[in-house]
Write a protein that holds these residues in place. Structure first.
Motif: not given
Length: 261
Positions: A34-52
């Motif tokens: 089940a997915g959740v979304a609201t009328a507000e602009d959603p929070p954001v996570l910048y998710l960074l990858h590793g070396l390889t």
């Protein structure tokens, strides 16, 4: 959830690059999620990858899309090569790309919250280093930052007796630049932290080759009075560990509208 693979041009890098983005979508009839979304602009996570890795790796190696679906959280996963999220001495300006151009492009393409309280950053290994560096150098932008198995003591990595950074990569990224005490030294950046800084979370497996780096970072943080959540539990430098711990990170994030469990 909606999944977008975005190929775009970076003026900072002077080339075409890519990012993978997960966007919240309300769903009630989707089997198994089940997915959740609201009328507000959603929070954001910048998710960074590793070396390889690249911008697709979190999606391919974990169930990150399934984990964030009930949270209404957007996830931005950019491509950064082997840059250690730096403006490379003999390469490209990935720090400027990450910290200045990327957020502006994302807000231009997508509906995302601009509130500091809704903005987070996390990463693994090289990406853990990038996440903590970004949060400590720009504490006004983030409510929280998390590192999984992060390379958090780069000042010792060039000549580390067991696992030094490859000499060619080091030359490209840092040249003859001395890390200790600079803006690329995450341990030294702890001196700038004050009580208004972002919440910090750190996890590293006790069998990980970066374990000692993480212990030193935690020790210095506590000496400086920095509030930090640390998790040292059995684990290695691998996706079995990171798939588990990213779930802990998501449970820890200070989301304003966390769904009731």
């Amino acid at each position: 959830m909606a999944l977008a693979r975005v190929d775009f041009y970076s003026e900072v890098l002077g080339l075409s690059t890519s990012m993978t983005v997960i966007l919240p979508q309300y769903t009630a009839s989707q089997i198994g999620m089940a997915g959740v979304a609201t009328a507000e602009d959603p929070p954001v996570l910048y998710l960074l990858h590793g070396l390889t890795d690249d911008d697709t790796v979190w999606l391919r190696r974990t169930s990150i899309e399934r984990y964030v679906a009930p949270l209404g959280l957007a996830v931005v996963m950019p491509q950064a090569g082997r840059s250690f999220y730096c403006d490379e001495v003999h390469g490209n300006r990935y720090w400027t790309f990450l910290t200045e151009e990327l957020p502006a492009i994302c807000h231009g393409f997508f509906r995302l919250s601009r509130r500091r309280g809704d903005t987070f950053v996390a990463g693994l290994s090289m990406g853990g280093y990038g996440a903590v560096k970004w949060a400590l150098r720009h504490p006004d932008r983030f409510a929280a930052a998390a590192s999984l198995s992060g390379a958090l003591d780069m000042a010792t990595r060039r000549h580390h007796p067991n696992r030094p950074v490859d000499a060619g990569i080091w030359h490209t990224v840092f040249g003859e630049h001395v890390i200790a005490g600079t803006d690329d030294d995450t341990v030294a950046l702890l001196d700038r932290y004050d009580g208004a800084g972002p919440a910090l979370y750190l996890a590293c497996g006790t069998e990980d080759f970066l374990y000692e780096d993480n212990v030193r970072f935690v020790d210095v943080a506590r000496e400086r009075g920095v509030s930090l959540t640390a998790d040292f539990s059995p684990g290695e430098h691998d996706w079995a560990y990171w798939d588990l711990k990213i779930q802990d990170v998501l449970a820890w994030l200070p989301l304003r509208h966390r769904p009731a469990s």
